[in-house]
Design a protein around this motif. Structure first.
Motif, PDB file in Angstrom:
ATOM      1  N   GLY C  28     127.082  25.770  41.387  1.00 37.57           N
ATOM      2  CA  GLY C  28     128.522  25.734  41.160  1.00 37.57           C
ATOM      3  C   GLY C  28     129.052  27.057  40.623  1.00 37.57           C
ATOM      4  N   LEU C  29     128.234  27.734  39.819  1.00 36.64           N
ATOM      5  CA  LEU C  29     128.651  29.009  39.243  1.00 36.64           C
ATOM      6  C   LEU C  29     128.454  30.162  40.230  1.00 36.64           C
ATOM      7  CD1 LEU C  29     127.102  28.544  35.669  1.00 36.64           C
ATOM      8  CD2 LEU C  29     129.531  28.536  36.261  1.00 36.64           C
ATOM      9  N   GLY C  30     127.695  29.890  41.291  1.00 36.25           N
ATOM     10  CA  GLY C  30     127.502  30.916  42.313  1.00 36.25           C
ATOM     11  C   GLY C  30     126.612  32.067  41.893  1.00 36.25           C
ATOM     12  N   VAL C  31     125.800  31.845  40.869  1.00 41.51           N
ATOM     13  CA  VAL C  31     124.911  32.911  40.406  1.00 41.51           C
ATOM     14  C   VAL C  31     123.668  32.969  41.297  1.00 41.51           C
ATOM     15  CG1 VAL C  31     123.512  33.748  38.486  1.00 41.51           C
ATOM     16  CG2 VAL C  31     125.740  32.693  38.048  1.00 41.51           C
ATOM     17  N   GLN C  32     123.294  34.177  41.725  1.00 44.22           N
ATOM     18  CA  GLN C  32     122.160  34.343  42.633  1.00 44.22           C
ATOM     19  C   GLN C  32     120.876  34.729  41.897  1.00 44.22           C
ATOM     20  OE1 GLN C  32     122.296  33.760  46.131  1.00 44.22           O
ATOM     21  NE2 GLN C  32     124.124  32.757  45.357  1.00 44.22           N
ATOM     22  N   GLU C  33     120.983  35.695  40.977  1.00 41.90           N
ATOM     23  CA  GLU C  33     119.794  36.192  40.272  1.00 41.90           C
ATOM     24  C   GLU C  33     120.044  36.140  38.779  1.00 41.90           C
ATOM     25  OE1 GLU C  33     117.198  36.853  42.106  1.00 41.90           O
ATOM     26  OE2 GLU C  33     118.296  36.714  44.003  1.00 41.90           O
ATOM     27  N   GLY C  34     118.999  35.839  38.018  1.00 42.04           N
ATOM     28  CA  GLY C  34     119.150  35.807  36.574  1.00 42.04           C
ATOM     29  C   GLY C  34     118.228  34.802  35.929  1.00 42.04           C
ATOM     30  N   ARG C  35     118.680  34.285  34.801  1.00 41.18           N
ATOM     31  CA  ARG C  35     117.867  33.371  34.015  1.00 41.18           C
ATOM     32  C   ARG C  35     118.745  32.255  33.481  1.00 41.18           C
ATOM     33  NH1 ARG C  35     114.524  37.656  30.170  1.00 41.18           N
ATOM     34  NH2 ARG C  35     113.602  38.828  31.888  1.00 41.18           N
ATOM     35  N   VAL C  36     118.184  31.066  33.439  1.00 40.52           N
ATOM     36  CA  VAL C  36     118.888  29.919  32.873  1.00 40.52           C
ATOM     37  C   VAL C  36     118.184  29.518  31.582  1.00 40.52           C
ATOM     38  CG1 VAL C  36     119.602  27.524  33.252  1.00 40.52           C
ATOM     39  CG2 VAL C  36     119.477  29.113  35.183  1.00 40.52           C
ATOM     40  N   VAL C  37     118.951  29.357  30.506  1.00 40.01           N
ATOM     41  CA  VAL C  37     118.397  28.798  29.279  1.00 40.01           C
ATOM     42  C   VAL C  37     118.967  27.397  29.100  1.00 40.01           C
ATOM     43  CG1 VAL C  37     118.347  28.942  26.753  1.00 40.01           C
ATOM     44  CG2 VAL C  37     118.026  30.997  28.119  1.00 40.01           C
ATOM     45  N   LEU C  38     118.074  26.429  28.944  1.00 38.01           N
ATOM     46  CA  LEU C  38     118.495  25.051  28.670  1.00 38.01           C
ATOM     47  C   LEU C  38     118.251  24.783  27.200  1.00 38.01           C
ATOM     48  CD1 LEU C  38     116.771  23.215  31.672  1.00 38.01           C
ATOM     49  CD2 LEU C  38     119.068  24.192  31.558  1.00 38.01           C
ATOM     50  N   HIS C  39     119.214  24.142  26.554  1.00 34.67           N
ATOM     51  CA  HIS C  39     119.045  23.791  25.141  1.00 34.67           C
ATOM     52  C   HIS C  39     119.364  22.315  24.937  1.00 34.67           C
ATOM     53  CE1 HIS C  39     118.898  24.230  20.811  1.00 34.67           C
ATOM     54  NE2 HIS C  39     120.039  23.590  20.726  1.00 34.67           N
ATOM     55  N   THR C  96     113.414  28.310  29.382  1.00 35.29           N
ATOM     56  CA  THR C  96     114.000  29.408  30.151  1.00 35.29           C
ATOM     57  C   THR C  96     113.454  29.325  31.569  1.00 35.29           C
ATOM     58  OG1 THR C  96     114.155  30.819  28.193  1.00 35.29           O
ATOM     59  CG2 THR C  96     114.249  31.915  30.325  1.00 35.29           C
ATOM     60  N   VAL C  97     114.349  29.286  32.530  1.00 39.64           N
ATOM     61  CA  VAL C  97     113.944  29.181  33.941  1.00 39.64           C
ATOM     62  C   VAL C  97     114.576  30.327  34.714  1.00 39.64           C
ATOM     63  CG1 VAL C  97     113.900  27.691  35.984  1.00 39.64           C
ATOM     64  CG2 VAL C  97     113.870  26.658  33.703  1.00 39.64           C
ATOM     65  N   LEU C  98     113.792  30.974  35.558  1.00 38.62           N
ATOM     66  CA  LEU C  98     114.277  32.109  36.337  1.00 38.62           C
ATOM     67  C   LEU C  98     115.051  31.633  37.562  1.00 38.62           C
ATOM     68  CD1 LEU C  98     110.945  34.183  36.205  1.00 38.62           C
ATOM     69  CD2 LEU C  98     112.920  34.333  34.663  1.00 38.62           C
ATOM     70  N   LEU C  99     115.909  32.513  38.102  1.00 44.08           N
ATOM     71  CA  LEU C  99     116.650  32.234  39.335  1.00 44.08           C
ATOM     72  C   LEU C  99     116.223  33.211  40.422  1.00 44.08           C
ATOM     73  CD1 LEU C  99     120.316  31.723  38.070  1.00 44.08           C
ATOM     74  CD2 LEU C  99     118.629  29.975  38.710  1.00 44.08           C
ATOM     75  N   ASP C 100     116.201  32.731  41.648  1.00 41.06           N
ATOM     76  CA  ASP C 100     115.907  33.597  42.792  1.00 41.06           C
ATOM     77  C   ASP C 100     116.793  33.153  43.961  1.00 41.06           C
ATOM     78  OD1 ASP C 100     114.620  35.493  44.420  1.00 41.06           O
ATOM     79  OD2 ASP C 100     113.228  33.965  45.151  1.00 41.06           O
ATOM     80  N   GLN C 101     117.689  34.046  44.383  1.00 42.42           N
ATOM     81  CA  GLN C 101     118.624  33.719  45.465  1.00 42.42           C
ATOM     82  C   GLN C 101     119.345  32.390  45.225  1.00 42.42           C
ATOM     83  OE1 GLN C 101     117.077  34.508  49.491  1.00 42.42           O
ATOM     84  NE2 GLN C 101     115.392  35.651  48.560  1.00 42.42           N
ATOM     85  N   GLY C 102     119.776  32.219  43.995  1.00 40.97           N
ATOM     86  CA  GLY C 102     120.579  31.039  43.677  1.00 40.97           C
ATOM     87  C   GLY C 102     119.791  29.770  43.387  1.00 40.97           C
ATOM     88  N   ARG C 103     118.471  29.846  43.474  1.00 43.77           N
ATOM     89  CA  ARG C 103     117.638  28.665  43.238  1.00 43.77           C
ATOM     90  C   ARG C 103     116.822  28.815  41.961  1.00 43.77           C
ATOM     91  NH1 ARG C 103     119.455  24.749  46.108  1.00 43.77           N
ATOM     92  NH2 ARG C 103     117.495  23.655  45.705  1.00 43.77           N
ATOM     93  N   LEU C 104     116.620  27.707  41.239  1.00 39.50           N
ATOM     94  CA  LEU C 104     115.713  27.692  40.093  1.00 39.50           C
ATOM     95  C   LEU C 104     114.319  28.019  40.594  1.00 39.50           C
ATOM     96  CD1 LEU C 104     116.935  24.291  38.608  1.00 39.50           C
ATOM     97  CD2 LEU C 104     117.307  26.535  37.549  1.00 39.50           C
ATOM     98  N   VAL C 105     113.633  28.900  39.883  1.00 40.66           N
ATOM     99  CA  VAL C 105     112.266  29.257  40.276  1.00 40.66           C
ATOM    100  C   VAL C 105     111.291  28.286  39.612  1.00 40.66           C
ATOM    101  CG1 VAL C 105     110.483  31.032  40.201  1.00 40.66           C
ATOM    102  CG2 VAL C 105     112.877  31.682  40.562  1.00 40.66           C
ATOM    103  N   LEU C 106     110.827  27.329  40.392  1.00 32.16           N
ATOM    104  CA  LEU C 106     109.884  26.321  39.895  1.00 32.16           C
ATOM    105  C   LEU C 106     108.735  26.215  40.882  1.00 32.16           C
ATOM    106  CD1 LEU C 106     112.466  23.570  38.864  1.00 32.16           C
ATOM    107  CD2 LEU C 106     111.065  24.952  37.300  1.00 32.16           C
ATOM    108  N   GLY C 107     107.553  25.878  40.388  1.00 28.57           N
ATOM    109  CA  GLY C 107     106.427  25.666  41.283  1.00 28.57           C
ATOM    110  C   GLY C 107     106.660  24.440  42.150  1.00 28.57           C
ATOM    111  N   THR C 108     105.840  24.338  43.192  1.00 29.25           N
ATOM    112  CA  THR C 108     105.980  23.246  44.172  1.00 29.25           C
ATOM    113  C   THR C 108     106.145  21.884  43.529  1.00 29.25           C
ATOM    114  OG1 THR C 108     104.388  24.529  45.438  1.00 29.25           O
ATOM    115  CG2 THR C 108     104.909  22.316  46.270  1.00 29.25           C
TER     116      THR C 108
END
Lengths: 132, 132, 132
Positions: C28-39, C96-108
């Motif tokens: 929704g925020l349209g962010v492609q690259e970066g980091r997400v912090v959940l609290h 803390t979860v990384l972003l890659d091309q707008g997607r959360l970077v998580l293992g399979t």
């Protein structure tokens, strides 16, 4: 800036010191100040920081986890590695480490460990370096 | 922007509320929005967030950890503080806390605790404030 | 950029997969690259990453935590939910979860879980997205 480290574990439960590999990524990128986020993309492994000098500390941590979460204990998950999943959530899947003049900011005795709980396997660790 | 907090513990196992000290660093730097990373550079101590209002919660957490990881249990590490190393990995060595209008974003009952597991000692906590 | 997720739990102990909700905030925020912090702003709940495919894994994690930290065990905290406080510090309150091309970077097999330890309740999770 992001790189992926490859880690090869040799035992079912094992703590591998990956501090030098992480530092190498940071140095390779030439980043001086900022923060590094490490992410373990596996659900039967984790990451922690602890003493790197005496290997007995690692052995004690692994033995304590094994005592708290035995390999066999009537788990529902049918793949036989439920204990590894539980241990991985106890250790956690990500770490944030600060940088200072191009070096990881760690205490005198601290090292970064990849925690294998269902090895031996080839594993990966994502290293994300944020300058600033 | 980074500062180091000094913490003096009084007991072997102790949870010290450092919320006000961390807030003071943030306020002193004048940062309004961003993220704070706290790092504990010790391998026999850790950091956690939990209830600050009732001291009984801290006592219960410390007692539960002591029950899970007894001080003496035939550990290999010869310095006598293996249990402290294990507890520190269970709690973790870093925390990320968000900022909103210059204040740490914490729930109503949340406080930030320095967890001593091998005191009493003089300890440090790194406070890294990232604006943005 | 920060948003708050609402989570409604149905049981005393429960792990809710919030991966899709977190991804929705990022998209929704349209962010492609970066980091997400959940609290997690609650002191009797936490956050973890683990396997999302087989619900038995969640059941095993909750059962193991219940065995390690029983609901009743002579705690000092008088509100009856001391075990929930202890479990929340074992899991942790932020990720803390990384972003890659707008997607959360998580293992399979990885999913992000809200861990309820004193439900059922209406709960919140802060999602902070940092572009860069």
């Amino acid at each position: 800036m992001r790189e992926t480290l490859s880690v090869q574990t040799q035992q079912r439960s094992q703590m591998l010191d990956i501090t030098a590999q992480v530092q190498q990524v940071v140095s390779g990128l030439g980043v001086q100040e900022g923060r590094v986020v490490l992410h373990c993309p596996h659900t039967t492994a984790g990451l922690t920081i602890n003493e790197g000098a005496d290997p007995a500390v690692r052995a004690d941590i692994l033995a304590a986890l094994e005592k708290l979460v035995p390999w066999q204990a009537g788990y529902r998950h049918q793949e036989g590695n439920a204990a590894a999943h539980i241990k991985s959530s106890l250790m956690g899947h990500s770490l944030t480490v600060l940088l200072d003049q191009g070096r990881l900011v760690l205490g005198t005795w601290q090292a970064i460990f990849f925690c294998e709980f269902d090895g031996p396997r080839g594993r990966r660790v994502l290293v994300d370096v944020l300058e600033g």
